[in-house]
Design a protein around this motif. Sequence first.
Motif, PDB file in Angstrom:
ATOM      1  N   PRO A 159       0.785  -1.241   0.000  1.00  0.00           N
ATOM      2  CA  PRO A 159       0.000   0.000   0.000  1.00  0.00           C
ATOM      3  C   PRO A 159       0.815   1.288   0.000  1.00  0.00           C
ATOM      4  CG  PRO A 159      -1.044  -1.608   1.405  1.00  0.00           C
ATOM      5  CD  PRO A 159       0.252  -2.230   0.958  1.00  0.00           C
ATOM      6  N   LYS A 160       1.934   1.305   0.692  1.00  0.00           N
ATOM      7  CA  LYS A 160       2.728   2.531   0.794  1.00  0.00           C
ATOM      8  C   LYS A 160       3.165   3.055  -0.566  1.00  0.00           C
ATOM      9  CE  LYS A 160       4.513   5.477   3.753  1.00  0.00           C
ATOM     10  NZ  LYS A 160       3.638   6.246   4.662  1.00  0.00           N
ATOM     11  N   ILE A 161       3.428   2.153  -1.514  1.00  0.00           N
ATOM     12  CA  ILE A 161       3.981   2.574  -2.808  1.00  0.00           C
ATOM     13  C   ILE A 161       3.148   2.120  -4.002  1.00  0.00           C
ATOM     14  CG2 ILE A 161       6.341   2.616  -1.916  1.00  0.00           C
ATOM     15  CD1 ILE A 161       6.744  -0.087  -3.470  1.00  0.00           C
ATOM     16  N   MET A 162       2.012   1.486  -3.775  1.00  0.00           N
ATOM     17  CA  MET A 162       1.312   0.829  -4.885  1.00  0.00           C
ATOM     18  C   MET A 162       0.904   1.793  -5.995  1.00  0.00           C
ATOM     19  SD  MET A 162      -2.465  -0.177  -3.322  1.00  0.00           S
ATOM     20  CE  MET A 162      -1.810  -1.634  -2.549  1.00  0.00           C
ATOM     21  N   GLN A 163       0.542   3.022  -5.659  1.00  0.00           N
ATOM     22  CA  GLN A 163       0.095   3.929  -6.708  1.00  0.00           C
ATOM     23  C   GLN A 163       1.252   4.405  -7.585  1.00  0.00           C
ATOM     24  OE1 GLN A 163      -2.922   2.624  -6.116  1.00  0.00           O
ATOM     25  NE2 GLN A 163      -3.502   4.413  -7.319  1.00  0.00           N
ATOM     26  N   GLU A 164       2.480   4.277  -7.096  1.00  0.00           N
ATOM     27  CA  GLU A 164       3.639   4.600  -7.920  1.00  0.00           C
ATOM     28  C   GLU A 164       3.882   3.539  -8.989  1.00  0.00           C
ATOM     29  OE1 GLU A 164       6.989   5.139  -5.346  1.00  0.00           O
ATOM     30  OE2 GLU A 164       5.828   6.323  -3.898  1.00  0.00           O
ATOM     31  N   LEU A 165       3.262   2.369  -8.828  1.00  0.00           N
ATOM     32  CA  LEU A 165       3.476   1.251  -9.746  1.00  0.00           C
ATOM     33  C   LEU A 165       2.307   1.052 -10.703  1.00  0.00           C
ATOM     34  CD1 LEU A 165       4.906  -1.279  -7.120  1.00  0.00           C
ATOM     35  CD2 LEU A 165       6.174   0.276  -8.606  1.00  0.00           C
ATOM     36  N   ALA A 166       1.439   2.038 -10.794  1.00  0.00           N
ATOM     37  CA  ALA A 166       0.248   1.930 -11.636  1.00  0.00           C
ATOM     38  C   ALA A 166       0.598   2.210 -13.098  1.00  0.00           C
ATOM     39  CB  ALA A 166      -0.833   2.888 -11.143  1.00  0.00           C
ATOM     40  N   GLN A 167       1.317   1.279 -13.688  1.00  0.00           N
ATOM     41  CA  GLN A 167       1.717   1.408 -15.091  1.00  0.00           C
ATOM     42  C   GLN A 167       1.456   0.083 -15.804  1.00  0.00           C
ATOM     43  OE1 GLN A 167       5.764   2.800 -15.370  1.00  0.00           O
ATOM     44  NE2 GLN A 167       5.451   4.383 -13.811  1.00  0.00           N
ATOM     45  N   TYR A 168       0.677   0.134 -16.877  1.00  0.00           N
ATOM     46  CA  TYR A 168       0.299  -1.064 -17.623  1.00  0.00           C
ATOM     47  C   TYR A 168       0.332  -0.773 -19.110  1.00  0.00           C
ATOM     48  CZ  TYR A 168      -1.719  -2.332 -13.069  1.00  0.00           C
ATOM     49  OH  TYR A 168      -1.900  -2.582 -11.732  1.00  0.00           O
ATOM     50  N   THR A 169       0.633  -1.791 -19.879  1.00  0.00           N
ATOM     51  CA  THR A 169       0.474  -1.710 -21.324  1.00  0.00           C
ATOM     52  C   THR A 169      -0.965  -2.041 -21.705  1.00  0.00           C
ATOM     53  OG1 THR A 169       2.779  -2.337 -21.676  1.00  0.00           O
ATOM     54  CG2 THR A 169       1.282  -2.580 -23.550  1.00  0.00           C
ATOM     55  N   ASN A 170      -1.506  -3.102 -21.102  1.00  0.00           N
ATOM     56  CA  ASN A 170      -2.900  -3.501 -21.287  1.00  0.00           C
ATOM     57  C   ASN A 170      -3.391  -4.004 -19.941  1.00  0.00           C
ATOM     58  OD1 ASN A 170      -5.299  -5.051 -21.746  1.00  0.00           O
ATOM     59  ND2 ASN A 170      -4.757  -5.245 -23.913  1.00  0.00           N
ATOM     60  N   VAL A 171      -4.071  -3.155 -19.184  1.00  0.00           N
ATOM     61  CA  VAL A 171      -4.404  -3.479 -17.806  1.00  0.00           C
ATOM     62  C   VAL A 171      -5.301  -4.706 -17.705  1.00  0.00           C
ATOM     63  CG1 VAL A 171      -6.391  -1.900 -17.655  1.00  0.00           C
ATOM     64  CG2 VAL A 171      -5.129  -2.507 -15.578  1.00  0.00           C
ATOM     65  N   VAL A 172      -6.242  -4.873 -18.624  1.00  0.00           N
ATOM     66  CA  VAL A 172      -7.148  -6.022 -18.562  1.00  0.00           C
ATOM     67  C   VAL A 172      -6.371  -7.318 -18.745  1.00  0.00           C
ATOM     68  CG1 VAL A 172      -9.116  -7.168 -19.638  1.00  0.00           C
ATOM     69  CG2 VAL A 172      -9.153  -4.688 -19.295  1.00  0.00           C
ATOM     70  N   GLU A 173      -5.545  -7.381 -19.778  1.00  0.00           N
ATOM     71  CA  GLU A 173      -4.796  -8.604 -20.046  1.00  0.00           C
ATOM     72  C   GLU A 173      -3.779  -8.895 -18.953  1.00  0.00           C
ATOM     73  OE1 GLU A 173      -5.282 -10.977 -22.284  1.00  0.00           O
ATOM     74  OE2 GLU A 173      -7.087  -9.832 -22.764  1.00  0.00           O
ATOM     75  N   GLU A 174      -3.127  -7.871 -18.430  1.00  0.00           N
ATOM     76  CA  GLU A 174      -2.105  -8.089 -17.405  1.00  0.00           C
ATOM     77  C   GLU A 174      -2.716  -8.552 -16.089  1.00  0.00           C
ATOM     78  OE1 GLU A 174       1.000  -4.935 -17.311  1.00  0.00           O
ATOM     79  OE2 GLU A 174       0.179  -4.368 -19.273  1.00  0.00           O
ATOM     80  N   VAL A 175      -3.845  -7.988 -15.720  1.00  0.00           N
ATOM     81  CA  VAL A 175      -4.521  -8.437 -14.495  1.00  0.00           C
ATOM     82  C   VAL A 175      -5.026  -9.867 -14.675  1.00  0.00           C
ATOM     83  CG1 VAL A 175      -6.520  -8.065 -12.998  1.00  0.00           C
ATOM     84  CG2 VAL A 175      -5.130  -6.121 -13.724  1.00  0.00           C
ATOM     85  N   LYS A 176      -5.603 -10.149 -15.833  1.00  0.00           N
ATOM     86  CA  LYS A 176      -6.121 -11.498 -16.081  1.00  0.00           C
ATOM     87  C   LYS A 176      -4.995 -12.526 -16.092  1.00  0.00           C
ATOM     88  CE  LYS A 176      -8.155 -12.357 -20.064  1.00  0.00           C
ATOM     89  NZ  LYS A 176      -9.214 -12.436 -21.107  1.00  0.00           N
ATOM     90  N   GLU A 177      -3.869 -12.200 -16.702  1.00  0.00           N
ATOM     91  CA  GLU A 177      -2.737 -13.127 -16.729  1.00  0.00           C
ATOM     92  C   GLU A 177      -2.217 -13.406 -15.323  1.00  0.00           C
ATOM     93  OE1 GLU A 177       0.077 -11.339 -19.343  1.00  0.00           O
ATOM     94  OE2 GLU A 177      -1.145 -11.686 -21.146  1.00  0.00           O
TER      95      GLU A 177
END
Length: 295
Positions: A159-177
């Motif tokens: 939680p302390k840093i999670m919003q700094e890592l909000a970078q995706y090429t395709n968020v749907v596919e990456e979350v699903k994978e």
Amino acid sequence: MEKWMRPANQTGNRWVTARRVITFPRRPLVMGILNVTPDSFSDGGLYLDPDRAVARAHQIVQEGADLLDIGGESTRPGADPVPAEVELDRIGPVLERLRGTIGIPISVDTYKPEVARVALEQGAEIVNDVSGGQWEPDLWEVIVHYQAGYVLTHSRGKPKIMQELAQYTNVVEEVKEFLAAQLRHLEARGLSRDHVVCDVGFGFGKNSEHNCTLLAHLDQFSDLGRPLLVGLSRKSFLKKIAGTGSLSVCTRAAEVWAAAHGARIWRVHEVADAVCASRLLGAVAGEVPEERKTW
């Protein structure tokens, strides 16, 4: 609306917990939130006192919730972690007093194996893990040992840093994978898929655009073959759209959209309102009130 009007075989229609089998009705199930914390983003500090927490738990049941989710550490973006001992000091007395007094399944919102173990011994039957098995490797050993129900959540970073890592090429596919890979790993460790529901993790390492994209394409997660839980209640991306005054309405609208696109469980703060919305969807689908509880 057909996705929620009939049970969908491709997303599974049962959830095995440590103590029962939950069979999903046509309407979404409502999981009521009880945060026993001083700093949760919505209700921090309201239920730190065990008496107030127990009273709120019974109120959540009376309001019609299907499940109760108890947490002792805030996992909002930017939050500091707390030791397992502190988490147990917060939720332990509540679990002890609730044991055997409520009929709905209790979930514990934790990623720590020590906390999960004690909670499951004290009557919890589901572990809601915002880390998706990434932060504490021994947690899955506890889940498998107790054959608990498990909420597998996608997140990026603590939680302390999670919003700094909000970078995706395709968020749907990456979350699903990610979710698909973790499901395979869980099976290899000895937990069958019918113990697991999946959560795309709205707000956990995702910005507003990512969250809206996931919501728009939620039906694509049916490929996972497991029911979806959504935690949309009072999320900041909805607040940006609706403002504080209309946040509850925006939350209900987002949840109904999610149900129409495959979500089977809503995790909520405003239980009574969510139950009314869920019952309406059930009535439209032809369910009668006596069918509301299915276990």
